[in-house]
Write a protein that holds these residues in place. Structure first.
Motif, PDB file in Angstrom:
ATOM      1  N   LYS A  55      -2.807  42.566  -4.110  1.00 32.93           N
ATOM      2  CA  LYS A  55      -2.726  43.814  -4.865  1.00 32.93           C
ATOM      3  C   LYS A  55      -2.929  43.644  -6.371  1.00 32.93           C
ATOM      4  CE  LYS A  55       0.305  46.178  -1.564  1.00 32.93           C
ATOM      5  NZ  LYS A  55       1.578  46.927  -1.387  1.00 32.93           N
ATOM      6  N   GLN A  56      -2.602  42.484  -6.886  1.00 36.61           N
ATOM      7  CA  GLN A  56      -2.680  42.285  -8.335  1.00 36.61           C
ATOM      8  C   GLN A  56      -3.692  41.210  -8.730  1.00 36.61           C
ATOM      9  OE1 GLN A  56      -1.080  44.327 -10.266  1.00 36.61           O
ATOM     10  NE2 GLN A  56       0.156  45.285  -8.647  1.00 36.61           N
ATOM     11  N   ASN A  57      -4.275  40.572  -7.741  1.00 39.48           N
ATOM     12  CA  ASN A  57      -5.220  39.479  -7.986  1.00 39.48           C
ATOM     13  C   ASN A  57      -4.582  38.371  -8.849  1.00 39.48           C
ATOM     14  OD1 ASN A  57      -7.700  38.161  -7.673  1.00 39.48           O
ATOM     15  ND2 ASN A  57      -8.523  39.024  -9.587  1.00 39.48           N
ATOM     16  N   VAL A  58      -3.328  38.125  -8.567  1.00 42.09           N
ATOM     17  CA  VAL A  58      -2.562  37.097  -9.282  1.00 42.09           C
ATOM     18  C   VAL A  58      -2.231  35.981  -8.315  1.00 42.09           C
ATOM     19  CG1 VAL A  58      -0.378  36.582 -10.426  1.00 42.09           C
ATOM     20  CG2 VAL A  58      -1.580  38.718 -10.934  1.00 42.09           C
ATOM     21  N   LYS A  59      -2.482  34.743  -8.739  1.00 40.33           N
ATOM     22  CA  LYS A  59      -2.222  33.603  -7.870  1.00 40.33           C
ATOM     23  C   LYS A  59      -1.017  32.807  -8.365  1.00 40.33           C
ATOM     24  CE  LYS A  59      -6.949  32.938  -6.168  1.00 40.33           C
ATOM     25  NZ  LYS A  59      -8.068  31.978  -5.985  1.00 40.33           N
ATOM     26  N   VAL A  60      -0.098  32.600  -7.453  1.00 44.19           N
ATOM     27  CA  VAL A  60       1.089  31.793  -7.719  1.00 44.19           C
ATOM     28  C   VAL A  60       1.194  30.777  -6.594  1.00 44.19           C
ATOM     29  CG1 VAL A  60       3.600  31.778  -7.990  1.00 44.19           C
ATOM     30  CG2 VAL A  60       2.258  33.704  -8.885  1.00 44.19           C
ATOM     31  N   LEU A  61       1.369  29.526  -6.954  1.00 40.48           N
ATOM     32  CA  LEU A  61       1.403  28.449  -5.964  1.00 40.48           C
ATOM     33  C   LEU A  61       2.815  28.274  -5.411  1.00 40.48           C
ATOM     34  CD1 LEU A  61      -0.207  26.122  -4.621  1.00 40.48           C
ATOM     35  CD2 LEU A  61       0.551  24.668  -6.525  1.00 40.48           C
ATOM     36  N   PRO A  62       2.994  28.446  -4.092  1.00 35.24           N
ATOM     37  CA  PRO A  62       4.321  28.230  -3.504  1.00 35.24           C
ATOM     38  C   PRO A  62       4.567  26.742  -3.229  1.00 35.24           C
ATOM     39  CG  PRO A  62       2.807  29.000  -1.815  1.00 35.24           C
ATOM     40  CD  PRO A  62       2.023  28.956  -3.105  1.00 35.24           C
ATOM     41  N   VAL A  63       5.724  26.260  -3.653  1.00 36.41           N
ATOM     42  CA  VAL A  63       6.073  24.854  -3.455  1.00 36.41           C
ATOM     43  C   VAL A  63       7.454  24.774  -2.801  1.00 36.41           C
ATOM     44  CG1 VAL A  63       6.514  22.626  -4.558  1.00 36.41           C
ATOM     45  CG2 VAL A  63       4.701  24.124  -5.433  1.00 36.41           C
ATOM     46  N   PHE A  64       7.523  23.995  -1.719  1.00 39.72           N
ATOM     47  CA  PHE A  64       8.762  23.823  -0.961  1.00 39.72           C
ATOM     48  C   PHE A  64       9.213  22.370  -1.088  1.00 39.72           C
ATOM     49  CE2 PHE A  64      11.259  22.707   2.713  1.00 39.72           C
ATOM     50  CZ  PHE A  64      11.936  23.848   3.108  1.00 39.72           C
ATOM     51  N   VAL A  65      10.403  22.158  -1.664  1.00 41.24           N
ATOM     52  CA  VAL A  65      10.966  20.813  -1.783  1.00 41.24           C
ATOM     53  C   VAL A  65      12.146  20.697  -0.832  1.00 41.24           C
ATOM     54  CG1 VAL A  65      12.059  19.135  -3.310  1.00 41.24           C
ATOM     55  CG2 VAL A  65      10.257  20.627  -4.189  1.00 41.24           C
ATOM     56  N   THR A  66      12.108  19.715   0.061  1.00 50.92           N
ATOM     57  CA  THR A  66      13.205  19.564   1.011  1.00 50.92           C
ATOM     58  C   THR A  66      14.418  18.925   0.345  1.00 50.92           C
ATOM     59  OG1 THR A  66      13.932  18.597   3.117  1.00 50.92           O
ATOM     60  CG2 THR A  66      12.377  17.315   1.798  1.00 50.92           C
ATOM     61  N   ILE A  67      15.605  19.379   0.747  1.00 55.90           N
ATOM     62  CA  ILE A  67      16.848  18.748   0.302  1.00 55.90           C
ATOM     63  C   ILE A  67      17.449  17.921   1.434  1.00 55.90           C
ATOM     64  CG2 ILE A  67      17.398  20.412  -1.506  1.00 55.90           C
ATOM     65  CD1 ILE A  67      19.107  21.919   0.525  1.00 55.90           C
ATOM     66  N   ASP A  68      16.642  17.714   2.478  1.00 54.84           N
ATOM     67  CA  ASP A  68      17.060  16.899   3.621  1.00 54.84           C
ATOM     68  C   ASP A  68      15.955  15.886   3.942  1.00 54.84           C
ATOM     69  OD1 ASP A  68      18.402  15.915   5.825  1.00 54.84           O
ATOM     70  OD2 ASP A  68      17.846  17.578   7.143  1.00 54.84           O
ATOM     71  N   PRO A  69      15.643  14.999   3.005  1.00 57.73           N
ATOM     72  CA  PRO A  69      14.528  14.061   3.208  1.00 57.73           C
ATOM     73  C   PRO A  69      14.755  13.062   4.332  1.00 57.73           C
ATOM     74  CG  PRO A  69      15.792  13.431   1.277  1.00 57.73           C
ATOM     75  CD  PRO A  69      16.319  14.763   1.704  1.00 57.73           C
ATOM     76  N   GLN A  70      15.998  12.865   4.750  1.00 54.65           N
ATOM     77  CA  GLN A  70      16.273  11.947   5.850  1.00 54.65           C
ATOM     78  C   GLN A  70      15.646  12.429   7.148  1.00 54.65           C
ATOM     79  OE1 GLN A  70      20.606  12.054   5.167  1.00 54.65           O
ATOM     80  NE2 GLN A  70      20.526   9.839   4.908  1.00 54.65           N
ATOM     81  N   ARG A  71      15.573  13.738   7.346  1.00 56.50           N
ATOM     82  CA  ARG A  71      14.975  14.285   8.567  1.00 56.50           C
ATOM     83  C   ARG A  71      13.598  14.895   8.309  1.00 56.50           C
ATOM     84  NH1 ARG A  71      20.007  17.754  11.066  1.00 56.50           N
ATOM     85  NH2 ARG A  71      19.825  18.753   9.023  1.00 56.50           N
ATOM     86  N   ASP A  72      13.384  15.375   7.091  1.00 53.01           N
ATOM     87  CA  ASP A  72      12.119  16.055   6.795  1.00 53.01           C
ATOM     88  C   ASP A  72      11.065  15.066   6.307  1.00 53.01           C
ATOM     89  OD1 ASP A  72      13.256  18.415   7.552  1.00 53.01           O
ATOM     90  OD2 ASP A  72      13.647  19.132   5.515  1.00 53.01           O
ATOM     91  N   THR A  73      10.415  14.429   7.251  1.00 58.12           N
ATOM     92  CA  THR A  73       9.299  13.534   6.939  1.00 58.12           C
ATOM     93  C   THR A  73       8.086  14.378   6.557  1.00 58.12           C
ATOM     94  OG1 THR A  73       8.526  13.542   9.234  1.00 58.12           O
ATOM     95  CG2 THR A  73      10.170  11.871   8.622  1.00 58.12           C
ATOM     96  N   PRO A  74       7.054  13.779   5.985  1.00 59.47           N
ATOM     97  CA  PRO A  74       5.843  14.547   5.663  1.00 59.47           C
ATOM     98  C   PRO A  74       5.280  15.287   6.868  1.00 59.47           C
ATOM     99  CG  PRO A  74       5.775  12.445   4.543  1.00 59.47           C
ATOM    100  CD  PRO A  74       6.980  12.411   5.425  1.00 59.47           C
TER     101      PRO A  74
END
Length: 270
Positions: free
Chosen positions: A163-182
């Motif tokens: 609707k606005q032709n605006v780009k924002v990059l979504p970034v998700f950082v895990t706080i559980d790296p022991q289980r959240d592998t790439p």
């Protein structure tokens, strides 16, 4: 004359210069008064009105006891300082613009980081320069709030782009790296939107970044080896120079979030 009458007579007729009876104790004695007849644990620290006077000699407590006590107090003080310093860097749960999250922006929050993306590539803050970023800290095993917040983030960004032709990059950082592998992170984020950049890495690196962004999180043990992670669930809007300009709490829906992001972009000179 009875003893009780003698004491009463002596009390009434004592001259102002008469030394206090307590001073007749040997100087090596110590008088301690305590205003509690029972422990504070059972009385919540309220005086009973019956002071108890304990008399003990200095020789009854060796000097080593004071050394041990001082060492213990020093250690306790150090632990309290570290805990306070760590807690001071965290953001309380659920804070947003409407609840004070915006007070922690600018140079106070954010900082350099080095993590790994879903393709096992090393990534740092320099890789995001020149982009508006909407940053969220979560984990793939979150049962309810986490998935909802990711979906809100995706919907808000899609609205801005369509609707606005605006780009924002979504970034998700895990706080559980022991289980959240790439690989785990890639599969999870793919269910929402392939545009989301997923970041994980060593526990120490994730914790350091969370501290820099004042993110609260705490592991909550459950039955067996399973656990959940309590988190503040805040999103951070970061400008192209990698400076945090706004923090959003869980009280925003996708429409409100997109409007507030657009407002910040329009205010920015970049």
């Amino acid at each position: 004359m009875s003893i009780s009458r003698f004491i009463l007579f002596a009390t009434k007729n004592r001259s102002p210069t008469t030394p206090n009876l307590l001073q007749r104790f040997d100087p090596s004695k110590r008088i301690q008064s305590c205003g509690y007849a029972k422990s504070a644990k059972n009385n919540y620290g309220k005086p009973t009105g019956h002071p108890v006077i304990n008399v003990e000699t200095q020789a009854s407590r060796p000097w080593s006891a004071y050394v041990v006590s001082a060492a213990f107090l020093g250690f306790a003080g150090l632990v309290a300082f570290v805990h306070y310093n760590d807690e001071r860097r965290a953001v309380a749960i659920g804070q947003g613009r409407r609840s004070g999250c915006d007070a922690a922006i600018g140079p106070i929050i954010g900082g350099p980081f080095t993590l790994v993306n879903t393709e096992n590539q090393v990534v740092n803050e320099q890789d995001f320069l020149g982009n508006w970023v909407l940053l969220y800290f979560g984990y793939t095993s979150s049962p309810d709030v986490g998935p909802d917040q990711v979906q809100i983030m995706v919907n808000a960004i899609d609205t801005l782009e369509s609707k606005q032709n605006v780009k924002v990059l979504p970034v998700f950082v895990t706080i559980d790296p022991q289980r959240d592998t790439p690989a785990q992170l890639r599969a999870y984020l793919k269910e929402f939107n392939s545009k989301i950049v997923g970041l994980t890495g060593p526990v120490s690196a994730v914790r350091q970044m969370a501290q820099e962004y004042r993110v609260y999180f705490k592991k909550v043990e459950e039955e067996g080896d399973d656990y959940l992670v309590e988190s503040s669930h805040n999103m951070y809007l970061i400008d192209p120079k990698m400076k945090v300009v706004r923090c959003f709490g869980v009280e925003y829906n996708a429409e409100e979030l997109s409007k507030e992001i657009l407002r910040e972009l329009q205010k920015s000179p970049t």
